[in-house]
Design a protein around this motif. Structure first.
Motif, short mmCIF file in Angstrom:
data_model
loop_
_atom_site.label_atom_id
_atom_site.label_comp_id
_atom_site.label_asym_id
_atom_site.label_seq_id
_atom_site.Cartn_x
_atom_site.Cartn_y
_atom_site.Cartn_z
N LYS A 1 3.13 1.69 -2.30
CA LYS A 1 3.54 1.89 -3.69
C LYS A 1 2.44 1.55 -4.69
CE LYS A 1 8.31 0.77 -2.45
NZ LYS A 1 9.47 -0.12 -2.68
N ALA A 2 1.21 1.42 -4.23
CA ALA A 2 0.08 1.11 -5.10
C ALA A 2 0.25 -0.23 -5.81
CB ALA A 2 -0.16 2.22 -6.12
N THR B 1 0.81 -1.22 0.00
CA THR B 1 0.00 0.00 0.00
C THR B 1 0.85 1.27 0.00
OG1 THR B 1 -0.17 -0.02 2.42
CG2 THR B 1 -1.91 -1.16 1.19
N PRO C 1 -4.70 0.44 -3.58
CA PRO C 1 -4.42 1.88 -3.70
C PRO C 1 -3.22 2.30 -2.85
CG PRO C 1 -6.77 1.50 -3.40
CD PRO C 1 -6.09 0.17 -3.17
N LYS C 2 -2.56 3.39 -3.30
CA LYS C 2 -1.40 3.91 -2.58
C LYS C 2 -1.89 4.77 -1.42
CE LYS C 2 2.84 6.62 -3.15
NZ LYS C 2 3.68 7.42 -4.06
#
Length: 578
Positions: free
Chosen positions: A349-350, A347, A354-355
């Motif tokens: 770095k997506a 999470t 989603p980031k």
């Protein structure tokens, strides 16, 4: 593919069984298929059989190499041959062991070569027959003539047998028979007896099983009298947990259980060992903690009499146990396949989500099938190494099947600012799993280690066995592991209760302790490229355990990113195609 080189096999010290009696053949018309000239290495020289079975010494990974030639084929060769080796039901019964036990105690790697080409067929797993006999059967093969100097030479083949044997309490003469069929109704066979010499040690206790995943269910909580009295576990004390017949686990056929064990509210630094009920407590540990810590770890442990035991070393601590699944001997479960390890969610770095950190009472869903070596369909459960990092407050993470009700069980427990990894085995629904964060915000990482489906390997539990301790030199590693120095530990050995042939992966509990600075450790098969994924994350001076499942062909490598750290690894069992 490994090439057939008889001289190199002999040089490697391969242990093989022979003891061939005169051929008794029944051959189809037009075929003169024969077995002849059985020979074995004896004291570095090749000798024919002289009237006694060849010896298979228990507890040794390698000893003799034996072979038998196949000849008498038509000049054009033969296609579609098959070979097998069978131990008789009567000799198995007389050995004092069951066929199921012997099938785990004796492992064979068998090679077929001919005059035209060279090939290795690898490990032939045993099949336990309905009459109590045991048979290894190789895949089909061809014997073709060799073209050399403008001439064809008559086809001729060779079977090479390498057998290794587990430690045994009893000696036995096992009556065997080699058979080769030519695909046209022609069969030739010869007696091949095995003298199994005991070494006075116990055999591996595990029974092979397939995996039945369950949605995590709380089976033990000493804070609330779940599965045990409502009281912390005292120093140098054990409690017993009934596994079979409870919480969706059947009352019969359970060989091992996978559960997430958490120690909380400890009053002193110590450790917890989870082991088979009624057996001697091993020196291995599953959880290590300091006073006041909450530490989770996934544990795979053999089940004896339907129960397991949990031992606390020092101080008092509450223990929590959440069942993730179990192994059963009835063949109804799924088999394991390794993949990766590769990062499928981050999470920060997506990656896979989603980031953004996962908020309080927030969830993210991860697609686990259809990529990173995990097939699109047929996956019943997935094995992930899940890490919570950059946590803003104490809390826990629960990983569960997508679309199902969230269970009360947890997989990771953490405090503010801590980075906590844990191995998670979770059922897959619609190809997805869901991650729930209880409080604060946290980033989540997930590295896939393998999956369960209809094909793959069965699991044989061995109970906790120490295979590495850099503090004491166990596993051949003396002293802390420095960054850049990657030790390899030969886990696949009978001294650890693991066959040197036929093992696809091992289940370990790895502990990092005495780190000189914050770092991480990656554990992977020696024949793999070092992954970017990690298995343990720790700070300076911390003691951090985590379960690991990894391929083990050629050994297991341990990579430390920075500083130095002592590493301890305890074997829980192994996966095999048999």
């Amino acid at each position: 593919m490994q090439r057939f080189r008889r001289a190199s096999l002999i040089a490697a010290g391969a242990l093989i069984v022979g003891g061939l009696l005169p051929v008794q053949a029944a051959v189809a018309a037009g075929s003169t298929l024969q077995l002849f000239d059985p020979r074995c290495d004896v004291d570095a020289g090749e000798q024919p059989w002289t009237g006694h079975p060849f010896t298979l010494k228990a507890g040794q990974d390698y000893n003799q190499y034996c072979r038998v030639d196949i000849t008498g084929m038509p000049s054009g060769g033969l296609r579609g041959l098959t070979a097998s080796y069978t131990l008789s039901a009567a000799s198995v019964a007389a050995s004092g062991y069951t066929a199921q036990q012997l099938s785990r105690m004796i492992t064979a790697q068998t090679t077929i070569g001919d005059a035209a080409r060279e090939l290795t067929t690898g490990v032939w797993p045993w099949t336990v027959n309905a009459d109590g006999s045991m048979t290894m059967t190789g895949p089909g093969f061809d014997l073709l003539p060799e073209w050399a100097n403008g001439n064809y030479y008559a086809p001729r083949g060779q079977l090479g047998f390498m057998f290794t044997a587990a430690s045994a309490l009893k000696s036995a003469v096992l009556r065997g028979q080699i058979q080769v069929s030519d695909g046209q109704g022609g069969t030739v066979q010869a007696s091949a007896d095995l003298d199994y010499v005991a070494d006075g040690h116990s055999i591996p206790a595990g029974t092979a099983g397939t995996f039945q995943p369950v949605t995590p269910v709380r089976a033990l909580d000493t804070r609330y009298a779940v599965g045990a009295p409502k009281a912390p576990v005292g120093p140098d004390s054990s409690i017993t947990l009934q596994v079979a017949g409870q919480n969706g686990v059947p009352d019969k056929g359970v060989t091992a259980v996978v559960l997430n064990v958490t120690a909380t509210n400890p009053t002193a630094g110590g450790f917890v060992t989870v082991y088979p009920h009624g057996q001697a407590r091993p020196t291995a540990s599953n959880l290590n903690f300091t006073a006041g810590q909450t530490v989770p770890n996934q544990v795979t442990v053999p089940v004896v009499d339907g129960r397991i035991s949990l031992y606390n070393h020092a101080g008092t601590t509450d223990l929590i146990g959440d069942i993730d699944g179990y192994y059963t001997s009835d063949g109804s479960g799924s088999r394991f396949s390794t993949t990766g390890p590769s990062r499928i969610m981050d999470t920060r770095k997506a990656v896979g989500a989603p980031k953004a950190p996962v908020g309080p009472k927030g969830e993210v869903t991860l697609q686990v099938t259809g990529g990173n070596g995990v097939p699109d369909t047929g996956v019943t459960a997935v094995v992930l190494n899940v890490t919570a990092t950059d946590t803003t407050t104490g809390g826990f993470v629960t990983v569960y099947p997508h679309g199902q009700d969230r269970p009360t069980a947890s997989n990771l427990n953490f405090t503010a600012g801590r980075t906590v990894p844990n191995l998670v085995t979770v059922p897959v629904s619609d190809g997805k799993v869901t991650f729930y964060n209880s409080a604060g915000t946290t980033d989540l990482l997930a590295d896939v280690a393998g999956y369960y489906s209809a094909t793959g390997s069965v699991f044989v539990p061995t109970g906790p066995t120490r295979v590495l301790d850099s503090r004491t030199g166990v596993g051949g590693v003396g002293g802390p592991v420095w960054n850049g120095n990657i030790p390899t530990v030969a886990v696949n050995s009978w001294k650890n209760g693991v066959p040197p042939f036929g093992v696809t992966a091992v289940a370990l509990n790895v502990t990092a302790t005495g780190a000189t600075e914050g770092s991480y450790v990656s554990v992977y098969g020696a024949q793999q490229t070092r992954p970017t994924a990690s298995n343990l994350n720790f700070g300076q001076g911390q003691t951090v355990p985590n379960a690991v499942v990894t391929p083990s062909q050629g050994g297991v490598d341990f990579f430390n990113h920075s500083g130095s750290v002592d590493l301890v690894a305890d074997l829980a069992g192994y996966f095999t195609t048999g």
